[in-house]
Design a protein around this motif. Structure first.
Motif, PDB file in Angstrom:
ATOM      1  N   CYS A  82       0.875  -1.332  -0.020  1.00  0.00           N
ATOM      2  CA  CYS A  82       0.027   0.120   0.059  1.00  0.00           C
ATOM      3  C   CYS A  82       0.778   1.197  -0.142  1.00  0.00           C
ATOM      4  CB  CYS A  82      -1.116  -0.102   1.346  1.00  0.00           C
ATOM      5  SG  CYS A  82      -2.283  -1.252   1.214  1.00  0.00           S
ATOM      6  N   LEU A  83       2.040   1.152   0.823  1.00  0.00           N
ATOM      7  CA  LEU A  83       2.946   2.293   0.600  1.00  0.00           C
ATOM      8  C   LEU A  83       3.380   2.566  -0.764  1.00  0.00           C
ATOM      9  CD1 LEU A  83       4.740   1.935   4.005  1.00  0.00           C
ATOM     10  CD2 LEU A  83       3.071   3.813   3.508  1.00  0.00           C
ATOM     11  N   GLY A  84       3.888   1.736  -1.203  1.00  0.00           N
ATOM     12  CA  GLY A  84       4.590   1.712  -2.627  1.00  0.00           C
ATOM     13  C   GLY A  84       3.454   2.230  -3.468  1.00  0.00           C
ATOM     14  N   MET A  85       2.162   1.758  -3.552  1.00  0.00           N
ATOM     15  CA  MET A  85       1.133   2.318  -4.374  1.00  0.00           C
ATOM     16  C   MET A  85       0.832   3.930  -3.927  1.00  0.00           C
ATOM     17  SD  MET A  85      -1.816  -0.711  -4.316  1.00  0.00           S
ATOM     18  CE  MET A  85      -2.822   0.346  -5.526  1.00  0.00           C
ATOM     19  N   LEU A  86       1.015   4.262  -2.910  1.00  0.00           N
ATOM     20  CA  LEU A  86       0.669   5.673  -2.548  1.00  0.00           C
ATOM     21  C   LEU A  86       1.774   6.373  -3.125  1.00  0.00           C
ATOM     22  CD1 LEU A  86      -0.322   5.448   1.326  1.00  0.00           C
ATOM     23  CD2 LEU A  86      -1.692   6.149  -0.682  1.00  0.00           C
ATOM     24  N   VAL A  87       2.906   6.028  -3.374  1.00  0.00           N
ATOM     25  CA  VAL A  87       4.068   6.693  -3.906  1.00  0.00           C
ATOM     26  C   VAL A  87       3.793   6.779  -5.308  1.00  0.00           C
ATOM     27  CG1 VAL A  87       6.377   6.664  -4.579  1.00  0.00           C
ATOM     28  CG2 VAL A  87       5.822   6.179  -2.063  1.00  0.00           C
ATOM     29  N   ARG A  88       3.422   5.600  -5.703  1.00  0.00           N
ATOM     30  CA  ARG A  88       3.201   5.738  -7.297  1.00  0.00           C
ATOM     31  C   ARG A  88       2.038   6.542  -7.698  1.00  0.00           C
ATOM     32  NH1 ARG A  88       4.700   5.093 -12.149  1.00  0.00           N
ATOM     33  NH2 ARG A  88       5.964   3.123 -11.502  1.00  0.00           N
ATOM     34  N   TYR A  89       0.864   6.689  -6.905  1.00  0.00           N
ATOM     35  CA  TYR A  89      -0.441   7.629  -7.102  1.00  0.00           C
ATOM     36  C   TYR A  89       0.033   9.013  -6.848  1.00  0.00           C
ATOM     37  CZ  TYR A  89      -5.017   9.155  -6.783  1.00  0.00           C
ATOM     38  OH  TYR A  89      -6.223  10.111  -7.129  1.00  0.00           O
ATOM     39  N   PHE A  90       1.065   9.339  -5.904  1.00  0.00           N
ATOM     40  CA  PHE A  90       1.134  10.747  -5.403  1.00  0.00           C
ATOM     41  C   PHE A  90       2.486  11.421  -6.065  1.00  0.00           C
ATOM     42  CE2 PHE A  90      -1.586   9.909  -1.907  1.00  0.00           C
ATOM     43  CZ  PHE A  90      -2.586  10.902  -2.183  1.00  0.00           C
ATOM     44  N   ARG A  91       3.396  10.611  -6.246  1.00  0.00           N
ATOM     45  CA  ARG A  91       4.684  10.911  -6.837  1.00  0.00           C
ATOM     46  C   ARG A  91       5.332   9.722  -7.964  1.00  0.00           C
ATOM     47  NH1 ARG A  91       7.930  13.927  -3.540  1.00  0.00           N
ATOM     48  NH2 ARG A  91       9.216  14.012  -5.295  1.00  0.00           N
ATOM     49  N   PRO A  92       4.715   9.681  -9.019  1.00  0.00           N
ATOM     50  CA  PRO A  92       4.838   8.714 -10.188  1.00  0.00           C
ATOM     51  C   PRO A  92       6.355   8.764 -10.508  1.00  0.00           C
ATOM     52  CG  PRO A  92       3.290  10.408 -10.881  1.00  0.00           C
ATOM     53  CD  PRO A  92       3.298  10.506  -9.600  1.00  0.00           C
ATOM     54  N   GLU A  93       6.725  10.190 -10.457  1.00  0.00           N
ATOM     55  CA  GLU A  93       8.122  10.216 -11.019  1.00  0.00           C
ATOM     56  C   GLU A  93       9.379   9.627 -10.087  1.00  0.00           C
ATOM     57  OE1 GLU A  93       7.221  13.472  -8.202  1.00  0.00           O
ATOM     58  OE2 GLU A  93       6.351  12.587 -10.068  1.00  0.00           O
ATOM     59  N   ALA A 147       8.491   7.338  -8.092  1.00  0.00           N
ATOM     60  CA  ALA A 147       8.123   5.587  -8.151  1.00  0.00           C
ATOM     61  C   ALA A 147       9.180   5.106  -9.406  1.00  0.00           C
ATOM     62  CB  ALA A 147       6.953   5.551  -8.502  1.00  0.00           C
ATOM     63  N   ASP A 148       8.991   5.903 -10.571  1.00  0.00           N
ATOM     64  CA  ASP A 148       9.850   5.482 -11.456  1.00  0.00           C
ATOM     65  C   ASP A 148      11.358   5.451 -11.231  1.00  0.00           C
ATOM     66  OD1 ASP A 148       7.843   5.170 -13.167  1.00  0.00           O
ATOM     67  OD2 ASP A 148       7.699   7.174 -14.052  1.00  0.00           O
ATOM     68  N   LYS A 149      11.773   6.304 -10.538  1.00  0.00           N
ATOM     69  CA  LYS A 149      13.233   6.478 -10.136  1.00  0.00           C
ATOM     70  C   LYS A 149      13.744   5.296  -9.259  1.00  0.00           C
ATOM     71  CE  LYS A 149      13.757  11.215 -10.570  1.00  0.00           C
ATOM     72  NZ  LYS A 149      14.354  12.608  -9.916  1.00  0.00           N
ATOM     73  N   LEU A 150      12.801   5.156  -8.602  1.00  0.00           N
ATOM     74  CA  LEU A 150      12.961   3.913  -7.288  1.00  0.00           C
ATOM     75  C   LEU A 150      12.722   2.673  -7.786  1.00  0.00           C
ATOM     76  CD1 LEU A 150      11.020   5.512  -4.221  1.00  0.00           C
ATOM     77  CD2 LEU A 150      13.664   5.336  -4.480  1.00  0.00           C
ATOM     78  N   ASN A 151      12.136   2.395  -8.882  1.00  0.00           N
ATOM     79  CA  ASN A 151      11.696   1.003  -9.409  1.00  0.00           C
ATOM     80  C   ASN A 151      12.950   0.191  -9.675  1.00  0.00           C
ATOM     81  OD1 ASN A 151      10.806  -1.024 -11.562  1.00  0.00           O
ATOM     82  ND2 ASN A 151       8.824  -0.174 -10.700  1.00  0.00           N
ATOM     83  N   LYS A 152      13.978   0.867 -10.447  1.00  0.00           N
ATOM     84  CA  LYS A 152      15.046  -0.337 -10.769  1.00  0.00           C
ATOM     85  C   LYS A 152      15.892  -0.622  -9.470  1.00  0.00           C
ATOM     86  CE  LYS A 152      18.835  -0.421 -13.992  1.00  0.00           C
ATOM     87  NZ  LYS A 152      19.590   0.045 -15.155  1.00  0.00           N
TER      88      LYS A 152
END
Length: 295
Positions: free
Chosen positions: A150-161, A163-168
């Motif tokens: 859920c925390l990861g989804m919240l980051v994706r929802y509010f800060r998608p950029e 989330a993209d940086k953290l993904n790799k």
């Protein structure tokens, strides 16, 4: 493995891995279920009913020692791993369906995993052995899975950029973390490791092959496209062994229960790659994606 590492580091590291899974999910991944329910429901049925039943049969037929039998059932109850998306991409599966299955499966596993594991404990363990998931531990499993996702989804929802940086980096961390806990678990049981491989090696190979084959051919039998069936196969065939091992080591405090997931981790990527190569050669994928294909 040092007790402080087991009680502090492993849960934190797993939380990062599960949060990384959440970084790839959005509310649309759950909404897609209502639009394309057939493939999702078939995949979940294969995962939760057929494969757990097959794991149980494997335990009985191969007469696995009790703790290893519980470990195999724990592995069977674990949801698909994040790496399934990568394999789906490499072998022309429906990535959107993979993401949807990962989202739904991770939520459902928070409820079904304790039930399946407790059933396995009651069935396989002798009266003198006390390894279990009491209510407090069931809550612990729930929190290990749900909160970080859920925390990861919240980051994706509010800060998608972000989330993209953290993904790799999180994906890389997940691979390193898996390697570390495998090495740690094997090192602690090094005097028994060959016996464990002998005891559970055949079982994990059988389970891995069954997961991939059932994940692909059962959906195909029900008219699901080859593209979607590939996604189901990799989602079902690549279990989250990191989650299974961490629960075994932390919640259940048993290195032996972690052994099936450790041995499975050695085989699953090899067999998934072989299976994907065979599909590309003998079952060309020409169907549209889940966003376009009818049920």
């Amino acid at each position: 493995m040092d007790s402080s590492i087991i009680t502090i580091f492993l849960p934190i590291a797993l939380a990062i891995v599960m949060a990384g899974l959440g970084l790839e999910l959005t509310p649309n991944d759950f909404k897609r279920v209502s639009k394309h329910p057939k493939a999702v429901l078939l995949a979940l049925f294969c995962q939760l009913v057929i494969l757990t039943s097959i794991a149980f049969v494997i335990c009985k037929v191969l007469t696995l020692p009790p703790l290893l039998a519980v470990g195999l059932m724990l592995l069977a109850a674990s949801p698909g791993g994040p790496t399934a998306n990568l394999f789906s991409y490499l072998y022309k599966g429906d990535i959107a369906l993979n993401i949807t299955l990962t989202a739904v499966n991770s939520i459902i596993a928070a409820f079904t995993l304790p039930l399946i594991v407790n059933f396995a404990i009651q069935h396989f363990m002798n009266d003198g052995q006390h390894v279990g998931l009491q209510f407090s531990k069931v809550i612990q499993v729930f929190l290990i899975i749900i909160i970080p996702v859920c925390l990861g989804m919240l980051v994706r929802y509010f800060r998608p950029e972000l989330a993209d940086k953290l993904n790799k980096p999180v994906r890389i961390f997940a691979v390193v973390f898996l390697i570390i806990i495998i090495i740690g678990a094997v090192a602690k049981e090094r005097s028994n490791i060959m016996q464990y491989i002998g005891d559970v090696g055949a079982a994990t190979v059988l389970f891995c092959i069954c997961s991939l084959v059932i994940g692909y051919f059962v959906p195909r039998l029900f008219g699901i496209s080859s593209t979607q069936a590939r996604a189901c196969a990799f989602e079902i065939g690549i279990h989250n062994s990191t989650l299974a091992m961490t629960i075994a080591l932390t919640v259940m405090a048993s290195t032996t229960i972690a052994m099936p997931a450790a041995v499975y981790s050695i085989f699953m990527y090899i067999f998934a790659a072989i299976f994907g190569t065979l599909l590309n050669r003998y079952a060309p994928s020409v169907q549209p994606s889940i966003e376009q294909a009818p049920n």
